[in-house]
Structure formats: C-alpha cells, structure tokens
Design an enzyme around this catalytic site. Sequence first.
Site, PDB file in Angstrom:
ATOM      1  N   ASN A 151      -9.483  -7.936   0.827  1.00  0.00           N
ATOM      2  CA  ASN A 151      -8.563  -7.462  -0.218  1.00  0.00           C
ATOM      3  C   ASN A 151      -7.132  -7.944  -0.004  1.00  0.00           C
ATOM      4  O   ASN A 151      -6.217  -7.491  -0.684  1.00  0.00           O
ATOM      5  CB  ASN A 151      -8.598  -5.925  -0.323  1.00  0.00           C
ATOM      6  CG  ASN A 151      -8.076  -5.224   0.934  1.00  0.00           C
ATOM      7  OD1 ASN A 151      -7.345  -5.802   1.730  1.00  0.00           O
ATOM      8  ND2 ASN A 151      -8.469  -3.970   1.113  1.00  0.00           N
ATOM      9  N   GLY A 172      -1.243  -7.718   5.223  1.00  0.00           N
ATOM     10  CA  GLY A 172      -2.663  -7.440   5.060  1.00  0.00           C
ATOM     11  C   GLY A 172      -3.139  -6.085   5.546  1.00  0.00           C
ATOM     12  O   GLY A 172      -4.322  -5.752   5.399  1.00  0.00           O
ATOM     13  N   ASP A 174      -4.070  -2.205   5.557  1.00  0.00           N
ATOM     14  CA  ASP A 174      -4.646  -1.499   4.410  1.00  0.00           C
ATOM     15  C   ASP A 174      -5.187  -0.125   4.797  1.00  0.00           C
ATOM     16  O   ASP A 174      -5.067   0.319   5.943  1.00  0.00           O
ATOM     17  CB  ASP A 174      -5.745  -2.353   3.762  1.00  0.00           C
ATOM     18  CG  ASP A 174      -6.768  -2.883   4.777  1.00  0.00           C
ATOM     19  OD1 ASP A 174      -6.969  -2.221   5.818  1.00  0.00           O
ATOM     20  OD2 ASP A 174      -7.356  -3.949   4.527  1.00  0.00           O
ATOM     21  N   ASP A 345      10.641  10.703  -1.695  1.00  0.00           N
ATOM     22  CA  ASP A 345      11.654   9.687  -1.411  1.00  0.00           C
ATOM     23  C   ASP A 345      12.953   9.989  -2.166  1.00  0.00           C
ATOM     24  O   ASP A 345      12.935  10.609  -3.228  1.00  0.00           O
ATOM     25  CB  ASP A 345      11.087   8.325  -1.839  1.00  0.00           C
ATOM     26  CG  ASP A 345      11.959   7.162  -1.453  1.00  0.00           C
ATOM     27  OD1 ASP A 345      12.193   6.969  -0.255  1.00  0.00           O
ATOM     28  OD2 ASP A 345      12.399   6.430  -2.366  1.00  0.00           O
ATOM     29  N   GLU A 374      13.776  13.587   1.362  1.00  0.00           N
ATOM     30  CA  GLU A 374      14.659  12.681   2.088  1.00  0.00           C
ATOM     31  C   GLU A 374      16.089  12.804   1.558  1.00  0.00           C
ATOM     32  O   GLU A 374      16.379  12.385   0.446  1.00  0.00           O
ATOM     33  CB  GLU A 374      14.191  11.230   1.934  1.00  0.00           C
ATOM     34  CG  GLU A 374      15.087  10.241   2.676  1.00  0.00           C
ATOM     35  CD  GLU A 374      14.940   8.811   2.184  1.00  0.00           C
ATOM     36  OE1 GLU A 374      15.138   7.879   2.994  1.00  0.00           O
ATOM     37  OE2 GLU A 374      14.644   8.604   0.987  1.00  0.00           O
TER      38      GLU A 374
END
Length: 629
Positions: A151, A172, A174, A345, A374
């Site tokens: 993926n 990469g 995941d 966030d 945050e």
Amino acid sequence: MRTTFGKFSIGPKRSCFLSILILTMTTALAQVERLEPPHWWVGFEDKALQLMVKGPNISNFEVSIQDNKVRLLNTHVANSPNYLFLDLEIPADVSPGTIEIKFQKDEEESFSIPYELKERQKAAEEYIGFSSKDVIYLITPDRFSNGDPSNDIDPTLQEKTINRENDYARHGGDIRGMINHLDYIEEMGFTSLWPSPLLLNDMPRESYHGYAITDFYKVDPRFGSLEEYVELSQKAQARGIKLIMDQVNNHCGLAHWWMQDLPFSNWINYQQAYEEGKKITVTNHRRTVNQDIYASNSDRELMDNGWFVPSMPDLNQENPFLAQYLIQNSLWWIETLSLGGIRQDTYPYPDKDFMAQWAKRIMTEYPNFSIVGEEWSYNPLVVGYWQDGANNRDGYRSFLRCTMDFPMQQTLVDALKEEENWNTGLIKLYEGMANDFHYASPKDMMLFGDNHDMDRLYTQLNHDDALTRMALAFVLMAPRIPQIYYGTEILMENSKKPGDHGLIRTDFPGGWPEDSVNAFTGVGLDPKVRKMQDFLRTLLNFRKSEAVLHEGATKHFAPENGVYVLVRHSEDKKVLLILNKNDQARALSLDRFHELGISDSTLLNVLTGEKIKIGKTIALKKGLLLLSN
C-alpha cells in the site's frame, strides 16, 4: 427467458424486478455522490442527526423518509445547488435497521437510498478514556513500521512516490506496522496509543504527517483500510491498550473534496478571497486573544479566521452545518473505533464557543471519555483556561478534561539544563509544580518530554544521558498523564537540524525489512541505547502497577545544593524521586524530610531491585534515585 446470477436462476418476472432495482440503484449513485455520515447508530442521548447529501443539483429534489418512526424534521438547501442537509430525529424506541430516504423531483424522476442505523456495540459509560493511570505512546505512523509494502503507493492519489532518504517524503509506515508491533508497545509498558492522523491526506507533497485531511470519513489507503484501523483498536484493547484518535477541527487540506464546490459562502474563512484566487490570509497565531481582555478586534479576527498555513483552509465553525458535521464526525469515529480518547489538534484556533459545544456533546454522550487539547503555550494561566472546571472570569466553560502541559515541559528542560543558582536550575521545576494551584485538575494534564512538533528530548538536553533519564523519570512520576514520543526510549535525536520536523520524525529502526538495526528486538542496538530502552521499560512497568502514581497525593521539597525530591504517597505507600544534578556523589541528609517517616527504614531501589537500608542519610550518585516502600 431466464437470467443467471452466480448459482441463482431468476425467472422473467424477477428478472424484470431486478433490472428495475439495478436501474434505481444506478440512478441513486449518479445523483448522490456522498451521504455523510455514511451510517449512524440508535440510542444516542441526542436524538438529532443531520445528513449531508452531495450530488449534482440535488437541491432540486424533495426528500422524504420511508419509516414510521424516524422523522425528517427539515430539509436545508445550501448556496451550492449540489448539497442538501437533512435534519432527522431518531427516537429512543427506534430499532437498528435500514431506513429508506426517497428523493423525488417529479413524478417520473425519483430514487431511494438505504441508510443504516446500527446497534451500538457497548454502553456509553463503557467508553473509558485515558487518565493518570495511563502512559501514552505517540507515534508518527509513516515513520514507525511498514507492515504492508503493497500500500506504499496509490496511483489514484496526488503524491505517488516513497523515499526514505527524503525527510519530508512518505516512508511507508502504516497501520499494519503498528498492529505488528503491539507486542513491543505492551511489553514496554505503554497503556494508550496515539497515532497522528490516519485519515486521507490527498495532497501533492509532504502529506505523510496526516494533518491536512482531505476526507474526514476515509482512511488514507497508504496507511491501510478502515477494517485495519478497527483491527488496530480491537487488538490494542485486547492487550489493555486504549486507542486515541488525533482529530482536527480547525482546518482541512487544500485538496479536500469540498474545496471544489463549497456548500455555503461561509464554509471556510476568507472564502471569497480564496474563490477569487487572491493571496491567502494566514493566522497571526496570537492565541491569547481567547483570554486577553485588551485584545483588539483586528487581532481577534486574524487569529480566529486566518488560515493555519496556505495549504490548510480554516474551517468556519460558526456555520451551524459545518459545526454539526464536525461534531457528528467525532462521534462516528468514537463508535466505529471504540476509541479510548481524542487528541484535538490546534485547540485554541477554532471558534472557542464551538469547541465548548463540541466537547460538551462528546462528554454528554460518553461521560467517562477523555479529550486532550493542544494549547502550545508556556503560560500556565493560558493553558489552565481551557481545562474544564477552570474558574474563568469571563464565564467560559470548555468541557475539556485534559490539556497538554507545555509549560511544565519547557520548565523541566530548563531546570535540568541550567546551572544551579537561586533563580535557575531545579528551583524552576519546584516553582513550576507550585503553579498547579491554578489548574482545575493537575493530574488530568498531559506531560511529555517531547513530541512530533519539537526537538527530540535527547537533543534538547544536549545528548546528556543522565539528564534524559531524570526528565523521563519526572514525566512518569509527576501527578500527570504521561506521554512518550516513539523513539525517545532509544535516544532518537535531530541535532543535525534543530527544529526540523522531517528529521524529528525519523524512522524507527527495525520498522523496515532492510533495516540493519532493529529496536523492536534489540538487534544491532548500541549498548548505550539499549540501556536507555531498558531503563524506560522498567519505569513504565513499575508505574503501571503502582496505584499511588495514578491517584496518590504529591509532596515536594525545595531544591538544595542541586537536589530535588518529589514524593507520591498514599496511606500505606510512598514513592520518592530524587534528582541530583551534582557531578559528584553526595550524602543527602534526611533531617528536613522527617515528615516522610523513612529514616531507619528499608526501601526498594526501583531501578536496580536492590533493598536499601535507610539511616540518617541517603547516598546519591549523579542522576536519579527512585525509592519505594
């Protein structure tokens, strides 16, 4: 004539019916591109549900609900003809199942869409959030482990490359990589897992971090599937690890699907300028306008409505349809993933009244849940404002249980790095702890040595192993919810490029098959690094089993001669953390610690397992000593 579908044979009449059904479904798919939330649940405290329907000229259709209990209260058209917003009421006695939503334009053009109302998998009070009993492991998923190389690249998305040599490219990592290493996370002693956002970020570049979301209901296929996300949650919970979802109410990515056809003229802030191709107005980041009684209107406007960065449009939560969309999205993910918490966030950037509404709805539906916000401020007055229970003079109530303790993080690092003097060094830590009188609930603050947005702790402390151990011990022993960033346990650092986010988010060694060093197994680890990993593992597992560190009282003693003592205690338990910044060994007289009742007793050295007979003094080496009765 007979039509065969697989192993079933269908006669002419049924074949005709099937053809009509397929034609109806095809018509529905052509008319409705999106229906969000994709499904819902019965049994919420709030019986209202608002559906967003997106499709070409969908506002030309009349809508009805084919159900004798679920009611369609209202239909709202938007500024764009391609949207409808449907207000539904789902009474308490509605059973799980499928309702039909019928769209009718005239007698000849109509279609229906099935909409599923699911049964909730567990009671609302069973959603237990993170607390001071937990230690949170923060992961940047793209940089942790590549569990499924198939993926890595999705040809349908804008960013089509992977390059581990580029700190700002995708590498990469995941969801499968995190699942594969839950054993490591559990064995280390972590009890909660916080991955940075895993939703679709279909941006042209630098989208690995996940904070430029382009679809709030879709997992980024380069991280995996929704099914894998659910699997991560289930397998983590089976190990006693809660899953925390990183969410973003303030902004989306510039390539979000709705940016090409915004529902309302005020869906995002500075929308007219954006649609006319003018220069983007960016926020001034002056977050104190939320509390500042002298703040100018212009400063408030720029802070509240300016975009976070030019690639992240600022969402206008004052639009009631967007507000409801974001609230429902959070509820949808809590139910779908059986979450153990949300990290929100950029908490002070959205409309603060909306944020209170958002948090209140979540905490009403899930009374034992946790949300951490945050607020990157080093001022405890500002951070404390956002915690529920704060006695704010403007009457603001946030309904937010937990805030990130940036003031104590900075204080801790300064206290360890500075030379010892009357106003510098460990005295700052002592006085920083004294600020806890301001917080509604200090133990519900989240403390950390570093995170994904700041220099690695080892870098902040100038590669000093002893200071790093002292910092981690304080984070884990203080009356707080501790958070550790992945790789801190193996002294990952970014000294070559201080402040560089790409380097801060370095690949975890062993997460890729070609890695020569594997921090999961210990193969190839430098002995110094392995020693730090073992140290943190010991601390974490000790903390996990000690209730006094979760809920116990706290006492500390003003530092003297470079030594600071923090004590967590209950009726029958004491844990002493002694920080010694002196390069030389020294004897700590217990004369001023008589109230602890530890003279002439035997205590356990937690880090070595050695039992120590305590007389009138305690022998200290440089660094820390952790004692328990």
